[in-house]
Scaffold this active site. Structure first.
Site, mmCIF file in Angstrom:
data_model
loop_
_atom_site.group_PDB
_atom_site.id
_atom_site.type_symbol
_atom_site.label_atom_id
_atom_site.label_comp_id
_atom_site.label_asym_id
_atom_site.label_seq_id
_atom_site.Cartn_x
_atom_site.Cartn_y
_atom_site.Cartn_z
ATOM 1 N N GLY A 1 132.320 26.205 -5.385
ATOM 2 C CA GLY A 1 131.184 26.424 -4.499
ATOM 3 C C GLY A 1 130.918 27.871 -4.135
ATOM 4 N N LEU A 2 131.151 28.773 -5.121
ATOM 5 C CA LEU A 2 130.842 30.193 -4.923
ATOM 6 C C LEU A 2 131.540 30.817 -3.704
ATOM 7 C CD1 LEU A 2 127.044 30.432 -5.834
ATOM 8 C CD2 LEU A 2 128.966 31.403 -7.096
ATOM 9 N N ASN B 1 128.312 39.845 -10.873
ATOM 10 C CA ASN B 1 127.630 38.550 -10.937
ATOM 11 C C ASN B 1 127.029 38.245 -9.568
ATOM 12 O OD1 ASN B 1 127.677 35.439 -10.469
ATOM 13 N ND2 ASN B 1 127.824 35.628 -12.691
ATOM 14 N N CYS C 1 122.597 27.947 -9.570
ATOM 15 C CA CYS C 1 122.579 27.605 -8.150
ATOM 16 C C CYS C 1 121.345 26.766 -7.817
ATOM 17 C CB CYS C 1 122.553 28.872 -7.303
ATOM 18 S SG CYS C 1 123.921 29.975 -7.629
ATOM 19 N N LYS D 1 122.485 34.468 -17.061
ATOM 20 C CA LYS D 1 123.486 33.492 -17.504
ATOM 21 C C LYS D 1 122.856 32.106 -17.533
ATOM 22 C CE LYS D 1 128.313 32.146 -16.724
ATOM 23 N NZ LYS D 1 129.526 32.443 -15.941
ATOM 24 N N ILE E 1 127.819 29.707 -22.474
ATOM 25 C CA ILE E 1 127.205 28.768 -21.549
ATOM 26 C C ILE E 1 127.952 28.787 -20.216
ATOM 27 C CG2 ILE E 1 126.332 27.226 -23.324
ATOM 28 C CD1 ILE E 1 128.788 25.417 -22.838
ATOM 29 N N GLY F 1 136.615 24.940 -20.371
ATOM 30 C CA GLY F 1 137.837 24.839 -21.162
ATOM 31 C C GLY F 1 137.542 24.539 -22.621
#
Length: 301
Positions: free
Chosen positions: A71-72, A98, A128, A163, A189, A215
């Site tokens: 959650g940033l 970022n 977001c 991004k 991605i 991953g």
């Protein structure tokens, strides 16, 4: 032998950059190896104000990957500028800041403040939720990708990387929208939306119910999307998604990426990015290859 790559006028000594959200601001990892060995560092996602992030549990293991719903969590842009900016500039590697927000004005203000930083580039986290559009992520629709990129480009003097989220029907269209909005490069991605369930309690393992999947399990999807975007835009691509070895880097470059970001691998092995960069240099030396010559050389069957 040449391992350096140039993106929007910024030179990286090698194509290996750490991915946002998995490397903090680099201080902890500097205890393991000199950060100057890396091509670059992408900071933790920054917001205007400090964010505590989502409630726990917010990480869950999955086969060949992990889900996260952090959650940033971050200390906010002002704290970053006061406590990390100068230190990062002294590490001998390129720095990408970022930034994230929940409305267009957030991105605009963040872009203005980051102008005063030592960062070499800015990366837009547009996964977001846009609070003014019913919570739909900025990165879902081409129109919003274009708009947020345009706004940041007007407010920011530094090269801008947009991004891209993979949670769309056609990522190439969003890549074109970023290019039309003035992006100097794109990275992709970001994580795929997923869920993990506890069969005993019949509840999701994450407190937020869903999270971002990353991953090795996402690498085939990331390679495909990098290839699609390479054939859709002319701006440089930074590829990420499941990179754990130097051969993964070579695959991404062959599919069209000029550089890569290493993320989840760092969480299980603090030296992952360092090892990959070292092995990549060894490969380039042994084969006498300029890594730039590999970009976009995929031969279709």
């Amino acid at each position: 032998m040449n391992t350096s790559v140039t993106i929007a006028g910024v030179t990286f000594k090698n194509p290996v950059i750490t991915a946002s959200g998995t490397f903090g601001f680099g201080k902890e990892y500097a205890e393991f190896y000199p950060l100057s060995a890396l091509g670059g560092i992408c900071t933790k996602g920054l917001t205007l104000e400090e964010r505590p992030g989502n409630p726990s549990p917010r990480v869950a293991e999955t086969p060949s990957g992990m889900l996260n719903s952090v959650g940033l969590q971050n200390p906010g842009i002002d704290y970053y500028l006061a406590h990390y900016d100068k230190w990062l500039a002294e590490q001998g590697t390129a720095v990408i800041a970022n930034i994230a927000g929940h409305k267009l004005e957030d991105y605009e203000e963040m872009a203005r403040r980051i102008n005063d930083s030592s960062a070499d580039m800015v990366e837009l986290n547009i996964s977001c939720p846009n609070v003014r559009s019913g919570g739909m992520a900025f990165g879902v629709l081409p129109e919003s990708v274009r708009k947020v990129t345009e706004i940041v480009k007007k407010a920011c003097k530094k090269p801008v990387i947009t991004k891209l989220t993979p949670n769309v029907s056609n990522i190439a269209e969003n890549a074109k929208a970023a290019e039309e909005g003035g992006a100097d490069a794109i990275s992709l991605i970001n994580t795929l939306t997923g869920m993990a369930v506890d069969y005993k309690t019949r509840r999701p393992l994450l407190a937020n119910n869903t999270g971002g999947l990353s991953g090795p399990c996402v690498k085939p999807i990331a390679l495909r999307m990098v290839w699609e975007c390479f054939n859709a835009v002319k701006i440089p691509i930074i590829g990420l998604g499941g990179i754990t070895s130097y051969t993964d880097v070579l695959e991404f470059m062959i599919c069209g990426a000029r550089a890569v970001q290493v993320g989840t691998a760092t969480l299980s092995d603090p030296c992952a990015a360092f090892t990959i960069a070292r092995d990549l240099e060894k490969y380039a030396e042994e084969t006498d290859v300029d890594l730039n010559d590999l970009v976009g050389t995929l031969r279709l069957n």
